[in-house]
Design a protein around this motif. Sequence first.
Motif, PDB file in Angstrom:
ATOM      1  N   ALA A 286       0.776  -1.249   0.219  1.00 14.28           N
ATOM      2  CA  ALA A 286       0.118  -0.205   0.150  1.00 14.28           C
ATOM      3  C   ALA A 286       0.655   0.965   0.185  1.00 14.28           C
ATOM      4  O   ALA A 286       0.752   2.285  -0.304  1.00 14.28           O
ATOM      5  N   MET A 287       2.398   1.505   1.146  1.00 10.10           N
ATOM      6  CA  MET A 287       2.420   2.397   0.467  1.00 10.10           C
ATOM      7  C   MET A 287       3.498   2.746  -0.614  1.00 10.10           C
ATOM      8  O   MET A 287       3.762   4.221  -1.531  1.00 10.10           O
ATOM      9  N   VAL A 288       4.079   1.344  -1.289  1.00  7.52           N
ATOM     10  CA  VAL A 288       4.378   1.896  -2.643  1.00  7.52           C
ATOM     11  C   VAL A 288       3.652   2.152  -3.635  1.00  7.52           C
ATOM     12  O   VAL A 288       3.796   2.907  -4.757  1.00  7.52           O
ATOM     13  N   ALA A 289       2.231   1.458  -3.298  1.00 11.74           N
ATOM     14  CA  ALA A 289       1.117   2.118  -4.380  1.00 11.74           C
ATOM     15  C   ALA A 289       0.671   3.267  -4.234  1.00 11.74           C
ATOM     16  O   ALA A 289       1.286   4.404  -5.264  1.00 11.74           O
ATOM     17  N   ASP A 290       1.015   4.176  -2.872  1.00 14.77           N
ATOM     18  CA  ASP A 290       0.227   5.252  -2.354  1.00 14.77           C
ATOM     19  C   ASP A 290       1.498   6.346  -3.342  1.00 14.77           C
ATOM     20  O   ASP A 290       1.384   7.296  -3.765  1.00 14.77           O
ATOM     21  N   SER A 291       2.668   5.482  -2.679  1.00 15.02           N
ATOM     22  CA  SER A 291       3.921   6.715  -3.618  1.00 15.02           C
ATOM     23  C   SER A 291       3.652   6.887  -4.868  1.00 15.02           C
ATOM     24  O   SER A 291       4.127   8.459  -5.493  1.00 15.02           O
ATOM     25  N   HIS A 292       3.213   5.776  -5.365  1.00 12.56           N
ATOM     26  CA  HIS A 292       3.579   5.450  -7.309  1.00 12.56           C
ATOM     27  C   HIS A 292       2.600   6.991  -7.727  1.00 12.56           C
ATOM     28  O   HIS A 292       2.118   7.694  -8.392  1.00 12.56           O
ATOM     29  N   ILE A 293       1.474   6.606  -7.054  1.00 14.00           N
ATOM     30  CA  ILE A 293       0.196   7.737  -7.542  1.00 14.00           C
ATOM     31  C   ILE A 293       0.477   9.350  -6.936  1.00 14.00           C
ATOM     32  O   ILE A 293       0.599  10.118  -7.179  1.00 14.00           O
ATOM     33  N   ASP A 294       1.310   9.377  -5.291  1.00 15.53           N
ATOM     34  CA  ASP A 294       1.899  10.531  -5.589  1.00 15.53           C
ATOM     35  C   ASP A 294       2.473  10.827  -6.319  1.00 15.53           C
ATOM     36  O   ASP A 294       2.272  12.785  -6.542  1.00 15.53           O
TER      37      ASP A 294
END
Length: 387
Positions: A286-294
Amino acid sequence: MHKSLTELREAVRAFVEQHAIPREDPALAHDVARLDAVTRELQALAREAGIYAPHLPPEVGGLGLGWLERAEILEEAGRSFLGAPALNCAPPDQPNMVNLLRNGTPAQREQYLMPLVRGEVRSCFAMTEPAPGAGSDPAMLRTRAERLPGQPGKWVINGHKWFISGAVGADFAIVLARTGDGATMFLVDAGNPGYRLVRNIAGMDGYQIGGHGEIVLEHCVVGDDAVLGEPGQGFVYAQARLEPARLSHCMRFVGRASRAMEIAQQYAARRESFGQRLADLQQVQAMVADSHIDLHASRLMVRDCARRMDAGESVKHDSAMTKIFVSEAVWRVADRAVQIMGALGISDDTPVSMIQRELRPFRIYDGASELHRATLARRIFQHGMRP
């Protein structure tokens, strides 16, 4: 033969990987003299590689890139702490060059701009002051410049500046001082007897070329030839400088944050804990996915603002929104990278810790997020802007 944008981006990435990143060193982060030496070495290599000064027009030795093109190049350069200085497109020299190009006389360009372009000297921009002076609110400017009685064509400047990025070792400063009902920019040589560098202010960030200086201007006498642009237009020039400066910061720091997450992903893919890889844990995913979104959202905002600037449109509103969002998004990305890597993430064994420390002040640089939010809201209500 001119490189295509794709070729130029690949050349910058290769340069950063082969030359800039290998020269990074935690011991270098706060060593102003060594940073200067490394930067000069890298700038020579960048010239040879044909990637030097992407922000400047060809007639003064640059690549003549538009803002949309710069978004890609500055992001690649920004992956390394040393990338933008190597290409001579790091603050404060980058926006100072633009100030001199737009507002400098031919003599000022020859004396100050061209040595700056060639990387022979450094400069700083002296606006901010200790409380109760100017900070996010430039209207609180206390430094004053007055005509010197009995000496036609002479000005005397008195004031106190602080957190002036690039001041340590700078050959000259662009000083913003109050004159009459407005403000004026002055070119002040560091060797002027009335100009004194008090100290380098230690901070949480690193790799700041020229550190962050505290400067006292005491009976600092300059001539009319030191006035940059028109007297009384200093606040106008400062605002015109800030919008492109904050967008350039966004471009570079997107690159920095993406490198932090790249390192964290590599770590998560190989590190095992409680019998499985970190990369297989949903919270890490989730942290990796949220970072790619950001990062994706940040790039889209930066590119939209850059496109508007290339079209000659006003970006006062857009650049403020972009700066707020990107400054907070890249911090979230770097913070997640630290969290994923645990103890390694807060150590100096990887650049991730320094990236996080460097990104935190961005929510203050070029106007604090709170100021931009307040200004945006006032503009929205004043003009009845729809969401």
